[in-house]
Design a protein around this motif. Structure first.
Motif, PDB file in Angstrom:
ATOM      1  N   TYR A 143       0.834  -1.193   0.000  1.00 11.78           N
ATOM      2  CA  TYR A 143       0.000   0.000   0.000  1.00 11.78           C
ATOM      3  C   TYR A 143       0.871   1.245   0.000  1.00 11.78           C
ATOM      4  CZ  TYR A 143      -4.271  -2.601   0.572  1.00 11.78           C
ATOM      5  OH  TYR A 143      -5.338  -3.433   0.346  1.00 11.78           O
ATOM      6  N   SER A 167      -0.773   4.207   0.249  1.00 10.14           N
ATOM      7  CA  SER A 167      -1.524   5.016   1.205  1.00 10.14           C
ATOM      8  C   SER A 167      -2.735   4.232   1.686  1.00 10.14           C
ATOM      9  CB  SER A 167      -1.999   6.317   0.558  1.00 10.14           C
ATOM     10  OG  SER A 167      -2.826   7.040   1.467  1.00 10.14           O
ATOM     11  N   THR A 168      -2.998   4.334   2.974  1.00  8.13           N
ATOM     12  CA  THR A 168      -4.244   3.811   3.530  1.00  8.13           C
ATOM     13  C   THR A 168      -5.073   4.965   4.092  1.00  8.13           C
ATOM     14  OG1 THR A 168      -3.117   3.322   5.613  1.00  8.13           O
ATOM     15  CG2 THR A 168      -3.334   1.513   4.031  1.00  8.13           C
ATOM     16  N   ILE A 169      -4.751   6.166   3.638  1.00  6.17           N
ATOM     17  CA  ILE A 169      -5.484   7.378   4.013  1.00  6.17           C
ATOM     18  C   ILE A 169      -6.442   7.766   2.892  1.00  6.17           C
ATOM     19  CG2 ILE A 169      -5.281   9.820   4.646  1.00  6.17           C
ATOM     20  CD1 ILE A 169      -4.040   7.919   6.703  1.00  6.17           C
ATOM     21  N   THR A 170      -5.959   7.707   1.660  1.00  5.42           N
ATOM     22  CA  THR A 170      -6.751   8.121   0.514  1.00  5.42           C
ATOM     23  C   THR A 170      -6.998   6.946  -0.421  1.00  5.42           C
ATOM     24  OG1 THR A 170      -6.904   9.619  -1.378  1.00  5.42           O
ATOM     25  CG2 THR A 170      -4.712   8.857  -0.784  1.00  5.42           C
ATOM     26  N   THR A 190       0.049  10.905  -7.370  1.00  4.98           N
ATOM     27  CA  THR A 190       0.929   9.788  -7.054  1.00  4.98           C
ATOM     28  C   THR A 190       2.091   9.853  -8.025  1.00  4.98           C
ATOM     29  OG1 THR A 190      -0.971   8.480  -6.376  1.00  4.98           O
ATOM     30  CG2 THR A 190       1.073   7.292  -6.774  1.00  4.98           C
ATOM     31  N   VAL A 225       2.473   9.911  -2.334  1.00  4.06           N
ATOM     32  CA  VAL A 225       1.094  10.329  -2.553  1.00  4.06           C
ATOM     33  C   VAL A 225       0.926  11.691  -1.888  1.00  4.06           C
ATOM     34  CG1 VAL A 225      -1.329   9.744  -2.213  1.00  4.06           C
ATOM     35  CG2 VAL A 225       0.339   7.921  -2.551  1.00  4.06           C
TER      36      VAL A 225
END
Length: 169
Positions: free
Chosen positions: A94, A96-99, A127, A131
């Motif tokens: 991953y 990002s696990t925010i967006t 990206t 990111v």
């Protein structure tokens, strides 16, 4: 017994295409040619091949999957050896696990990077070198909060009408 054929968290690869073949190998998906990503971030909504890397977008995450990665090393005698792992998608990670992105048409590719609009966060991201929330960096947060309204922030327009336009418009 009821079976569920839908696998919204899996990346599948078809067989390699060969010019002039009688059967279209892009329509053949073998059971082992897949990998499952973390389902807690939502279903995979968009897959993008960008600069020979496979990016996948979920509701709340953005990841990259490796495809038959190999490295060439040279031993002490000067001979080259190719190293790699087996499998079509041997690994994923991953970014990002925010967006993420739940609109499949909200991802745009340019020479400088991949851009996506996250309707949940109401932000535009780039990206490339990581990111980056470019709507925040460029002072566009109030624009996205005030001007992007209605269905784009609430509904997924992946279903298309017969004429090709989005439904509900």
């Amino acid at each position: 017994i009821e079976t569920n054929e839908e696998n919204p968290f899996q990346l599948w690869a078809s067989e390699p295409k060969i010019n002039g073949e009688l059967l279209d190998k892009w329509r053949i998906f073998k059971p082992a040619n897949k990998t499952e990503v973390t389902g807690t971030y939502g279903p995979i909504n968009r897959i993008k091949n960008y600069k020979d890397k496979l990016f996948f977008y979920q509701d709340m995450a953005l990841g990259i999957a490796s495809i038959n990665e190999r490295s060439i090393i040279t031993d002490q005698s000067g001979q080259q050896a190719v190293l790699g792992t087996g499998g079509i998608f041997p690994d994923y990670q991953y970014l990002s696990t925010i967006t993420g992105c739940y609109h499949q048409f909200a991802v745009v590719e340019t020479e400088n990077g991949l851009y996506h609009y996250d309707a949940r966060l109401r932000k535009l991201f780039k990206t490339g070198q990581g990111v980056q929330p470019i709507s925040d960096m460029k002072g566009m947060s109030s624009f996205f909060d005030n001007k992007i309204t209605g269905s784009i922030n609430k509904e997924d327009f992946t279903l298309r009408t017969i004429d090709g336009g989005p439904t509900g418009v």
